[in-house]
Design an enzyme around this catalytic site. Sequence first.
Site, PDB file in Angstrom:
ATOM      1  N   LYS A  72      19.019   6.163   3.611  1.00  0.00           N
ATOM      2  CA  LYS A  72      18.640   6.144   5.021  1.00  0.00           C
ATOM      3  C   LYS A  72      18.917   4.790   5.609  1.00  0.00           C
ATOM      4  O   LYS A  72      18.772   3.776   4.942  1.00  0.00           O
ATOM      5  CB  LYS A  72      17.135   6.400   5.135  1.00  0.00           C
ATOM      6  CG  LYS A  72      16.786   7.829   5.102  1.00  0.00           C
ATOM      7  CD  LYS A  72      15.490   8.066   5.861  1.00  0.00           C
ATOM      8  CE  LYS A  72      15.219   9.532   5.855  1.00  0.00           C
ATOM      9  NZ  LYS A  72      14.618   9.946   4.567  1.00  0.00           N
ATOM     10  N   LYS A  85       2.058   7.915  -5.355  1.00  0.00           N
ATOM     11  CA  LYS A  85       3.504   7.739  -5.482  1.00  0.00           C
ATOM     12  C   LYS A  85       3.754   6.861  -6.708  1.00  0.00           C
ATOM     13  O   LYS A  85       3.214   5.765  -6.805  1.00  0.00           O
ATOM     14  CB  LYS A  85       4.020   7.077  -4.205  1.00  0.00           C
ATOM     15  CG  LYS A  85       5.494   6.716  -4.218  1.00  0.00           C
ATOM     16  CD  LYS A  85       5.892   6.103  -2.879  1.00  0.00           C
ATOM     17  CE  LYS A  85       7.161   5.295  -3.008  1.00  0.00           C
ATOM     18  NZ  LYS A  85       7.445   4.509  -1.794  1.00  0.00           N
ATOM     19  N   SER A 111      13.940  -1.641  -3.483  1.00  0.00           N
ATOM     20  CA  SER A 111      13.366  -0.522  -4.237  1.00  0.00           C
ATOM     21  C   SER A 111      13.680  -0.618  -5.727  1.00  0.00           C
ATOM     22  O   SER A 111      14.788  -0.994  -6.120  1.00  0.00           O
ATOM     23  CB  SER A 111      13.930   0.794  -3.703  1.00  0.00           C
ATOM     24  OG  SER A 111      13.510   1.860  -4.539  1.00  0.00           O
ATOM     25  N   ALA A 112      12.691  -0.237  -6.529  1.00  0.00           N
ATOM     26  CA  ALA A 112      12.887  -0.185  -7.984  1.00  0.00           C
ATOM     27  C   ALA A 112      13.929   0.868  -8.365  1.00  0.00           C
ATOM     28  O   ALA A 112      14.421   0.877  -9.495  1.00  0.00           O
ATOM     29  CB  ALA A 112      11.552   0.105  -8.669  1.00  0.00           C
ATOM     30  N   GLU A 120      12.976  15.444  -7.981  1.00  0.00           N
ATOM     31  CA  GLU A 120      11.811  14.546  -7.883  1.00  0.00           C
ATOM     32  C   GLU A 120      10.657  15.184  -7.118  1.00  0.00           C
ATOM     33  O   GLU A 120      10.826  16.214  -6.455  1.00  0.00           O
ATOM     34  CB  GLU A 120      12.212  13.229  -7.209  1.00  0.00           C
ATOM     35  CG  GLU A 120      12.742  13.405  -5.795  1.00  0.00           C
ATOM     36  CD  GLU A 120      12.493  12.187  -4.910  1.00  0.00           C
ATOM     37  OE1 GLU A 120      11.332  11.746  -4.819  1.00  0.00           O
ATOM     38  OE2 GLU A 120      13.463  11.696  -4.305  1.00  0.00           O
TER      39      GLU A 120
HETATM   40  N1  PSU Z   1      14.209   8.004   0.867  1.00  0.00           N
HETATM   41  C1  PSU Z   1      14.210   9.180   1.513  1.00  0.00           C
HETATM   42  N2  PSU Z   1      13.303  10.125   1.182  1.00  0.00           N
HETATM   43  C2  PSU Z   1      12.371   9.914   0.184  1.00  0.00           C
HETATM   44  C3  PSU Z   1      12.402   8.660  -0.507  1.00  0.00           C
HETATM   45  C4  PSU Z   1      13.327   7.747  -0.134  1.00  0.00           C
HETATM   46  O1  PSU Z   1      15.044   9.369   2.376  1.00  0.00           O
HETATM   47  O2  PSU Z   1      11.543  10.796  -0.088  1.00  0.00           O
HETATM   48  C5  PSU Z   1      11.439   8.426  -1.626  1.00  0.00           C
HETATM   49  C6  PSU Z   1      12.141   8.637  -2.977  1.00  0.00           C
HETATM   50  O3  PSU Z   1      11.232   9.184  -3.900  1.00  0.00           O
HETATM   51  C7  PSU Z   1      12.516   7.219  -3.384  1.00  0.00           C
HETATM   52  C8  PSU Z   1      11.326   6.446  -2.864  1.00  0.00           C
HETATM   53  O4  PSU Z   1      12.688   7.049  -4.777  1.00  0.00           O
HETATM   54  O5  PSU Z   1      11.018   7.058  -1.619  1.00  0.00           O
HETATM   55  C9  PSU Z   1      11.632   4.977  -2.706  1.00  0.00           C
HETATM   56  O6  PSU Z   1      10.459   4.285  -2.442  1.00  0.00           O
HETATM   57  P1  PSU Z   1      10.437   2.686  -2.527  1.00  0.00           P
HETATM   58  O7  PSU Z   1      11.326   2.243  -1.406  1.00  0.00           O
HETATM   59  O8  PSU Z   1       9.016   2.329  -2.350  1.00  0.00           O
HETATM   60  O9  PSU Z   1      10.959   2.321  -3.887  1.00  0.00           O
HETATM   61 MN    MN Z   2       9.699  -1.323  -1.646  1.00  0.00          MN
END
Ligand code: PSU
Ligand code: MN
Length: 304
Positions: free
Chosen positions: A156, A83, A137-138, A22
């Site tokens: 995390k 993003k 998250s999606a 990614e």
């Molecule tokens: N968690 C991490 N490092 C990251 C991400 C998540 O430890 O870089 C990034 C990844 O690209 C993940 C995104 O898909 O954040 C999730 O964002 P959101 O929670 O907005 O869906």
């Molecule tokens: Mn979110």
Amino acid sequence: MIKIADKIAEAIRNHRPIVALESTIISHGMPYPQNVETALAVEEVIRANGAIPATIGIIDGVPIIGMTPEEISQFGQKKGIEKVSRRDLAEVMANGKWGATTVAATMILAAKAGIEFFVTGGIGGVHRGASTTFDVSADLQELAKTNVTVICAGAKAILDLKLTLEYLETMGVPVYGYQTEKLPAFYTKDSAYRVDKKIDTPEEIAQIIRVKRTFPLDGGVLVTNPIPDEYSLDPNLIEKTIVAAVEKAREKGINGKEITPFLLKEIANITEGKSLDANIALIKNNAALGAQIAKAYCDIRNKR
Ligand code: PSU
Ligand code: MN
């Protein structure tokens, strides 16, 4: 509408093992220059373990499957890259913008290109406090429906790991632990929660995926790989750090897609870079495992 690098297209035709990577981790997950160095080093680890890396990102509205080292380097330095998750994909493409793909968007693009394996650091999940914020998250929905195996170091602890596992169970996503029964929590080797099943070898995982795909049963597979011992951080320190970061985000009123990058930066600041070293180590570790699984899977498939 997507551009597949020649090397990757050829590898797909010849049923070679390919591992997607990614780009949100490059633009939003780590500072320059460590982001570019890590992205390139991770590609090397994948090659050294017998697979072909394909870093995915969006340049001038075109999703690229297999970015060049020059493109990765530009990606790591350019300011204001958006993003991009599932929701954002069409708009960024339509308006010719640059986009960093999250786990969800990378899964979508990998699947469209015919790539079945994807290595990252950590996935998104159900956030702490989600019962009132609804912040899920999606990435989790994507794991439910898209046929890609994601190899990561768990999630995390900025997330609610228990709720994340419950959500994945509801959506039918299997969560395997590589040589562990406990869910790895990114910076730490384990958490209080159990994975669905401990798996000891890449071949064993490849066999399960093979059954899932030939059956077929739609949806993703999550393989969680613990951070190497020597980089594992102190769980108490991490917990304190995360609580402080989450509190600061709340005070500042940060939400939506901004929250994850904000928390990652805060944690890196508070730990004075220790979290960054851990992040780099675990993603390389995941890259090795991901390449081995992709290779084992191709060996099984190509034998028939
Ligand atoms: N968690 C991490 N490092 C990251 C991400 C998540 O430890 O870089 C990034 C990844 O690209 C993940 C995104 O898909 O954040 C999730 O964002 P959101 O929670 O907005 O869906
Ligand atoms: Mn979110």
